[in-house]
Design a protein around this motif. Structure first.
Motif, PDB file in Angstrom:
ATOM      1  N   PHE A 223      62.339  -8.986 -31.252  1.00 50.28           N
ATOM      2  CA  PHE A 223      60.932  -8.912 -31.651  1.00 50.28           C
ATOM      3  C   PHE A 223      60.300  -7.599 -31.204  1.00 50.28           C
ATOM      4  CE2 PHE A 223      60.939 -13.771 -31.587  1.00 50.28           C
ATOM      5  CZ  PHE A 223      61.118 -13.839 -32.970  1.00 50.28           C
ATOM      6  N   GLY A 224      60.841  -7.009 -30.161  1.00 51.30           N
ATOM      7  CA  GLY A 224      60.338  -5.711 -29.720  1.00 51.30           C
ATOM      8  C   GLY A 224      60.588  -4.605 -30.735  1.00 51.30           C
ATOM      9  N   PHE A 225      61.494  -4.845 -31.694  1.00 55.40           N
ATOM     10  CA  PHE A 225      61.822  -3.847 -32.710  1.00 55.40           C
ATOM     11  C   PHE A 225      61.093  -4.060 -34.036  1.00 55.40           C
ATOM     12  CE2 PHE A 225      66.219  -3.566 -30.560  1.00 55.40           C
ATOM     13  CZ  PHE A 225      65.824  -2.500 -29.773  1.00 55.40           C
ATOM     14  N   VAL A 226      60.471  -5.218 -34.243  1.00 58.06           N
ATOM     15  CA  VAL A 226      59.833  -5.460 -35.541  1.00 58.06           C
ATOM     16  C   VAL A 226      58.660  -4.507 -35.719  1.00 58.06           C
ATOM     17  CG1 VAL A 226      60.551  -7.881 -35.596  1.00 58.06           C
ATOM     18  CG2 VAL A 226      58.288  -7.289 -34.693  1.00 58.06           C
ATOM     19  N   SER A 227      58.372  -4.164 -36.975  1.00 58.96           N
ATOM     20  CA  SER A 227      57.294  -3.210 -37.238  1.00 58.96           C
ATOM     21  C   SER A 227      56.761  -3.400 -38.653  1.00 58.96           C
ATOM     22  CB  SER A 227      57.813  -1.775 -37.070  1.00 58.96           C
ATOM     23  OG  SER A 227      58.536  -1.372 -38.215  1.00 58.96           O
ATOM     24  N   PRO A 228      55.597  -2.807 -38.930  1.00 58.92           N
ATOM     25  CA  PRO A 228      55.037  -2.875 -40.294  1.00 58.92           C
ATOM     26  C   PRO A 228      55.946  -2.258 -41.351  1.00 58.92           C
ATOM     27  CG  PRO A 228      53.356  -2.201 -38.726  1.00 58.92           C
ATOM     28  CD  PRO A 228      54.665  -2.168 -37.993  1.00 58.92           C
ATOM     29  N   LYS A 229      56.913  -1.462 -40.924  1.00 62.60           N
ATOM     30  CA  LYS A 229      57.828  -0.821 -41.871  1.00 62.60           C
ATOM     31  C   LYS A 229      58.936  -1.761 -42.346  1.00 62.60           C
ATOM     32  CE  LYS A 229      57.145   3.807 -39.949  1.00 62.60           C
ATOM     33  NZ  LYS A 229      57.806   4.994 -39.312  1.00 62.60           N
ATOM     34  N   ASP A 230      59.071  -2.929 -41.716  1.00 58.12           N
ATOM     35  CA  ASP A 230      60.101  -3.880 -42.135  1.00 58.12           C
ATOM     36  C   ASP A 230      59.814  -4.399 -43.533  1.00 58.12           C
ATOM     37  OD1 ASP A 230      61.883  -3.924 -39.916  1.00 58.12           O
ATOM     38  OD2 ASP A 230      60.406  -5.063 -38.775  1.00 58.12           O
ATOM     39  N   ASP A 231      60.862  -4.917 -44.184  1.00 61.88           N
ATOM     40  CA  ASP A 231      60.677  -5.383 -45.551  1.00 61.88           C
ATOM     41  C   ASP A 231      59.747  -6.590 -45.594  1.00 61.88           C
ATOM     42  OD1 ASP A 231      62.308  -8.000 -45.629  1.00 61.88           O
ATOM     43  OD2 ASP A 231      63.765  -6.570 -44.840  1.00 61.88           O
ATOM     44  N   GLN A 232      59.192  -6.832 -46.764  1.00 58.49           N
ATOM     45  CA  GLN A 232      58.150  -7.837 -46.922  1.00 58.49           C
ATOM     46  C   GLN A 232      58.639  -9.240 -46.601  1.00 58.49           C
ATOM     47  OE1 GLN A 232      54.930  -7.041 -47.456  1.00 58.49           O
ATOM     48  NE2 GLN A 232      54.571  -9.194 -46.969  1.00 58.49           N
ATOM     49  N   SER A 233      59.903  -9.519 -46.881  1.00 54.52           N
ATOM     50  CA  SER A 233      60.428 -10.862 -46.614  1.00 54.52           C
ATOM     51  C   SER A 233      60.419 -11.178 -45.122  1.00 54.52           C
ATOM     52  CB  SER A 233      61.846 -11.011 -47.177  1.00 54.52           C
ATOM     53  OG  SER A 233      62.740 -10.116 -46.522  1.00 54.52           O
ATOM     54  N   LEU A 234      60.768 -10.184 -44.289  1.00 53.91           N
ATOM     55  CA  LEU A 234      60.756 -10.402 -42.844  1.00 53.91           C
ATOM     56  C   LEU A 234      59.324 -10.537 -42.339  1.00 53.91           C
ATOM     57  CD1 LEU A 234      62.049 -10.653 -40.106  1.00 53.91           C
ATOM     58  CD2 LEU A 234      62.219  -8.158 -39.985  1.00 53.91           C
ATOM     59  N   LYS A 235      58.426  -9.684 -42.824  1.00 50.17           N
ATOM     60  CA  LYS A 235      57.031  -9.784 -42.396  1.00 50.17           C
ATOM     61  C   LYS A 235      56.432 -11.125 -42.819  1.00 50.17           C
ATOM     62  CE  LYS A 235      55.832  -5.768 -44.190  1.00 50.17           C
ATOM     63  NZ  LYS A 235      55.005  -4.587 -44.555  1.00 50.17           N
ATOM     64  N   GLY A 236      56.786 -11.586 -44.006  1.00 45.72           N
ATOM     65  CA  GLY A 236      56.307 -12.890 -44.455  1.00 45.72           C
ATOM     66  C   GLY A 236      56.833 -14.012 -43.581  1.00 45.72           C
ATOM     67  N   PHE A 237      58.085 -13.882 -43.159  1.00 40.88           N
ATOM     68  CA  PHE A 237      58.684 -14.878 -42.266  1.00 40.88           C
ATOM     69  C   PHE A 237      57.954 -14.910 -40.932  1.00 40.88           C
ATOM     70  CE2 PHE A 237      61.661 -15.792 -38.810  1.00 40.88           C
ATOM     71  CZ  PHE A 237      62.134 -17.053 -39.179  1.00 40.88           C
ATOM     72  N   LEU A 238      57.663 -13.745 -40.375  1.00 37.87           N
ATOM     73  CA  LEU A 238      56.980 -13.674 -39.077  1.00 37.87           C
ATOM     74  C   LEU A 238      55.559 -14.223 -39.170  1.00 37.87           C
ATOM     75  CD1 LEU A 238      58.213 -10.156 -37.926  1.00 37.87           C
ATOM     76  CD2 LEU A 238      58.946 -12.368 -37.024  1.00 37.87           C
ATOM     77  N   ILE A 239      54.911 -14.024 -40.308  1.00 37.45           N
ATOM     78  CA  ILE A 239      53.574 -14.596 -40.510  1.00 37.45           C
ATOM     79  C   ILE A 239      53.667 -16.117 -40.589  1.00 37.45           C
ATOM     80  CG2 ILE A 239      51.689 -14.797 -42.173  1.00 37.45           C
ATOM     81  CD1 ILE A 239      52.174 -11.802 -42.831  1.00 37.45           C
ATOM     82  N   LYS A 240      54.662 -16.603 -41.292  1.00 38.90           N
ATOM     83  CA  LYS A 240      54.862 -18.049 -41.426  1.00 38.90           C
ATOM     84  C   LYS A 240      55.123 -18.696 -40.070  1.00 38.90           C
ATOM     85  CE  LYS A 240      57.909 -21.408 -43.712  1.00 38.90           C
ATOM     86  NZ  LYS A 240      59.098 -21.555 -44.599  1.00 38.90           N
ATOM     87  N   LYS A 241      55.816 -17.983 -39.193  1.00 37.27           N
ATOM     88  CA  LYS A 241      56.208 -18.531 -37.900  1.00 37.27           C
ATOM     89  C   LYS A 241      55.225 -18.149 -36.784  1.00 37.27           C
ATOM     90  CE  LYS A 241      59.992 -20.502 -39.308  1.00 37.27           C
ATOM     91  NZ  LYS A 241      60.161 -21.980 -39.241  1.00 37.27           N
TER      92      LYS A 241
END
Length: 275
Positions: free
Chosen positions: A182-200
């Motif tokens: 999680f320390g590596f996630v960023s706004p530059k990640d693809d939309q599917s991952l960002k959507g997953f993180l929002i869902k969770k």
């Protein structure tokens, strides 16, 4: 090289021999120098000898094969060997065509193995790569996979009473690995991952709150001895706090970029509680 050829041949032998061969392959993968661009090549401990990239591919595929053909001990040793592979500073994991297969195997073991020690050491291996780039295109799958395991372990369901004594260690290691990722996630990640993180977000908020509450305890309680003890200059508690803070800040950036301002504000409160 003769040592490599012998280990590769023995990796096709019986279970006991295969187990030892896998350990040998792991040791070789840790110390063979596969290029001349590492910052650590002047350190003799990191450059036993130079290796042919063809050997590297054969060794990795031998380890992957052993996961499906080997017993519990062989699989445990495969996880250990892959940890050693990831520690080889002369490799650019993002450039390796087999990297996605390795991450997939580790996620499979972490999710589906009936042996908690195997699952724990698969989680250890997944936390070894030191940068976001090392995970390359596998990063979204690894993040989502570790979150699913974390969520499952946070429930009260046990797959087997025999695994009870290993559950806490597995949970601590998965927690460490999750924070690392999680320390590596960023706004530059693809939309599917960002959507997953929002869902969770709700689960992640509760989980991080529970970790923050641990810092009110005066005693150092490392997430896992294997993961924390090498943090030179930090007590276990301080090292954990740094990791939690990094994960929270990265998630704030993701939620802010996704216009999830209410969620981001709640995570900002978590960040302030860590100051």
């Amino acid at each position: 090289m003769l040592l490599v050829e012998i280990a590769l041949r023995l990796a096709k032998d019986g279970e006991k021999v295969k187990s030892n061969a896998v350990r040998a392959l792991g040791y070789l993968l840790r110390f063979i120098r596969f290029n001349n661009h590492s910052d650590t090549v002047d350190d003799p401990s990191n450059s036993v000898f130079c290796g042919d990239p063809v050997w590297l591919e054969r060794m990795v595929h031998a380890l992957i094969s052993c996961v499906t053909t080997g017993n519990v001990k062989v699989q445990w040793n495969v996880c250990h060997a892959l940890s050693n592979l990831f520690m080889n500073n002369t490799l650019r994991l993002a450039d390796m065509p087999w990297a996605s297969s390795v991450y997939s195997i580790l996620l499979l073991l972490l999710r589906d193995s009936n042996n908690y020690k195997i699952r724990m050491h698969a989680a250890v291996a997944l936390a070894v790569p030191v940068s976001r780039l090392d995970y390359d295109s596998s990063f979204p799958d690894v993040v989502q996979g570790i979150e699913h395991v974390l969520e499952t372990l946070s429930s009260n369901n046990l797959s087997s009473p025999s695994n009870f004594k290993h559950r806490d260690n597995l949970k601590k290691q998965v927690t460490f690995t999750a924070l690392h990722l999680f320390g590596f996630v960023s706004p530059k990640d693809d939309q599917s991952l960002k959507g997953f993180l929002i869902k969770k977000a709700s689960f992640l908020e509760d989980w991080l709150k529970s970790l923050c509450s641990l810092f009110n305890n005066d005693e150092d309680q490392p997430l896992t001895s294997e993961a924390i003890n090498d943090k030179d200059g930090f007590s276990p508690n301080v090292a954990q706090k740094v990791m939690v803070s990094s994960a929270v800040k990265s998630l704030i950036d993701v939620y802010t970029s996704g216009n999830q301002h209410t969620v981001a504000q709640r995570f900002e409160q978590l960040a302030r509680s860590l100051q």
